[in-house]
Design a protein around this motif. Structure first.
Motif, PDB file in Angstrom:
ATOM      1  N   GLY A  78      -5.191  -0.958 -10.623  1.00 17.82           N
ATOM      2  CA  GLY A  78      -5.113  -0.109  -9.656  1.00 17.82           C
ATOM      3  C   GLY A  78      -6.512   0.412  -9.212  1.00 17.82           C
ATOM      4  O   GLY A  78      -6.698   1.301  -8.378  1.00 17.82           O
ATOM      5  N   THR A 124      -7.768  -2.853  -3.584  1.00 11.55           N
ATOM      6  CA  THR A 124      -7.032  -2.228  -4.826  1.00 11.55           C
ATOM      7  C   THR A 124      -6.399  -3.217  -5.727  1.00 11.55           C
ATOM      8  O   THR A 124      -5.636  -4.136  -5.342  1.00 11.55           O
ATOM      9  N   CYS A 125      -7.114  -3.064  -6.991  1.00 12.15           N
ATOM     10  CA  CYS A 125      -6.555  -4.160  -8.264  1.00 12.15           C
ATOM     11  C   CYS A 125      -4.944  -4.151  -8.090  1.00 12.15           C
ATOM     12  O   CYS A 125      -4.373  -2.925  -8.467  1.00 12.15           O
ATOM     13  N   ASP A 126      -4.366  -5.363  -8.271  1.00  6.70           N
ATOM     14  CA  ASP A 126      -2.989  -5.326  -8.290  1.00  6.70           C
ATOM     15  C   ASP A 126      -2.668  -5.053  -9.996  1.00  6.70           C
ATOM     16  O   ASP A 126      -1.376  -4.979 -10.367  1.00  6.70           O
ATOM     17  N   CYS A 162     -11.942  -7.501  -9.639  1.00  8.48           N
ATOM     18  CA  CYS A 162     -11.730  -6.208 -10.170  1.00  8.48           C
ATOM     19  C   CYS A 162     -13.044  -5.536 -10.737  1.00  8.48           C
ATOM     20  O   CYS A 162     -13.814  -6.213 -11.013  1.00  8.48           O
ATOM     21  N   LYS A 193      -2.675 -10.606  -1.298  1.00  7.28           N
ATOM     22  CA  LYS A 193      -1.604  -9.513  -1.854  1.00  7.28           C
ATOM     23  C   LYS A 193      -2.349  -8.224  -2.009  1.00  7.28           C
ATOM     24  O   LYS A 193      -1.471  -7.161  -2.318  1.00  7.28           O
ATOM     25  N   ALA A 194      -3.460  -8.218  -1.813  1.00  6.99           N
ATOM     26  CA  ALA A 194      -4.131  -7.004  -2.140  1.00  6.99           C
ATOM     27  C   ALA A 194      -4.166  -6.011  -1.125  1.00  6.99           C
ATOM     28  O   ALA A 194      -3.893  -6.091  -0.005  1.00  6.99           O
ATOM     29  N   ARG A 195      -4.436  -4.781  -1.275  1.00  8.15           N
ATOM     30  CA  ARG A 195      -4.190  -3.607  -0.600  1.00  8.15           C
ATOM     31  C   ARG A 195      -5.862  -3.510  -0.061  1.00  8.15           C
ATOM     32  O   ARG A 195      -6.519  -2.998  -0.718  1.00  8.15           O
ATOM     33  N   ILE A 229      -8.573 -10.617  -7.497  1.00  2.30           N
ATOM     34  CA  ILE A 229      -7.618  -9.986  -6.827  1.00  2.30           C
ATOM     35  C   ILE A 229      -7.131 -11.080  -5.464  1.00  2.30           C
ATOM     36  O   ILE A 229      -8.130 -11.270  -4.656  1.00  2.30           O
TER      37      ILE A 229
END
Length: 375
Positions: A55, A50-52, A20, A40-42, A36
């Motif tokens: 954000g 994008t940090c889960d 992040c 699972k990350a976008r 991250i």
């Protein structure tokens, strides 16, 4: 595939986790910024995730082998590893320090082919702490400590070199950047097989190898030099042959190479402390090209100078160390010979530190760049 410039293991940039960008986004119960999970990350098509938790978006990749944050240039700049190998006291640290001073502070490459350079990650801080202050103050460098965690306790200095290359006739030029990882391993690493195994990725993935050898390990040379300068410290009892064979075994085993064929990795056999030989009467022929400073920075790079001076040193080795000459040329296909003085030519006894004026310290690195089509 790419290589981590810190632990030298292979990495896949498309599968690495990310860190992040917010220093306030911490892992629960720690002071470490949140990592991250890539699965699972976008992650968008530009490589931003994008940090889960908070954000925020980030571009920072993390090596899955050593956990070190990778430099921001890792996606665009290929990592080049040049192994710098030698026994304890051979002068590896002095070589790295003086070479970095030449290319990062003195602008050597900008004179030769208009290349630009910059430290990346913590490279400048490591260089300043480990080398620059001592050089500026004329103080000898501390010996490199043998450590078990090289990423944490002895990280390499990272430097990026950017050159303009012609894309084709009439198509102009494009910029090409490479990250060089300058790693100064303790001399004991190359004589103890169990310790050598810990830096196997560093050696096995090398673009080239520079063997730093103390010429006083040759009995005839040491006898002549010591007669003129009797207060010199003792030399390592490691043999050149053992060092070369140990490194060759690491590469063959890692890459599963045929033991009957010479290894294709370019090799520099670089003799340090050449000023001691020049200052010893009747040890070197007076007309040797290697006894004179090169002038690459003003005239560009001339491979003939390297080739001719290398042949001079090779002719000496035929007399002084024929067994070593045979060993290194049987193990490696492409070998060139060098003599340099990292601190300069002012010392008459090997102890008094003159103003820093490196003598041919850049020759091996420039030969490697030229050999790989980068100069």
């Amino acid at each position: 595939m790419a290589f981590c410039p810190f632990c030298f293991n292979e990495i896949n940039l498309k599968t690495l986790n990310m860190r992040c960008s917010s220093i306030s986004c911490l892992e629960p119960g720690t002071t470490e910024v949140h990592i991250i999970d890539r699965k699972k990350a976008r992650v968008d098509r530009h490589g931003f995730g994008t940090c889960d938790i908070c954000g925020r978006t980030t571009h920072k990749l993390v090596c899955d082998s050593c956990g070190h944050d990778l430099p921001d240039t890792i996606r665009e700049s290929e990592t080049k590893i040049i192994s710098i190998i030698g026994a304890k006291g051979s002068g590896k640290s002095y070589f790295v320090a003086a070479l970095l001073r030449q290319i990062m502070e003195e602008g050597l490459l900008s004179y030769i082919n208009d290349s630009s350079t910059m430290f990346i990650s913590d490279g400048r801080e490591i260089y300043n702490k480990r080398y620059k202050k001592n050089m500026d103050d004329g103080v000898p460098l501390d010996g490199t400590r043998l450590v078990t965690n090289i990423v944490r306790d002895n990280p390499p200095v990272l430097a990026q070199i950017t050159s303009a290359k012609q894309r084709g006739f009439g198509k102009g030029k494009s910029l090409v950047s490479y990250t060089y990882s300058f790693f100064d391993a303790a001399g004991e690493s190359f004589s103890d097989p169990s310790v050598l195994a810990s830096i196997t990725p560093y050696i096995a993935h090398s673009e080239a190898i520079i063997f730093i050898l103390d010429p006083r390990q040759i009995h005839e040379v040491n006898k002549a030099v010591s007669a003129v300068m009797p207060k010199l410290p003792p030399v390592s009892d490691d043999t050149y042959e053992n060092t070369v064979n140990s490194v060759a075994d690491v590469i063959r085993n890692n890459k599963r190479l045929d033991s009957q064929k010479a290894i294709k990795v370019p090799v520099c056999v670089a003799f340090s402390k050449w000023d001691l030989l020049i200052n010893t009467p009747n040890l070197l022929p007076a007309d040797f090209m290697i006894n004179n400073p090169n002038t690459f920075s003003f005239r560009g790079f001339n491979p003939d100078i390297i080739r001719n001076s290398g042949e001079e040193i090779r002719s000496l080795l035929r007399q002084w160390a024929p067994g070593f000459l045979t060993t290194v040329e049987q193990q490696f296909e492409d070998v060139m010979y060098f003599g340099f003085s990292a601190w300069g030519m002012g010392s008459k006894d090997g102890r008094n530190i003159p103003a820093i004026a490196p003598f041919r310290v850049e020759d091996p690195f420039l030969w490697i760049l030229n050999r790989n089509g980068l100069l």
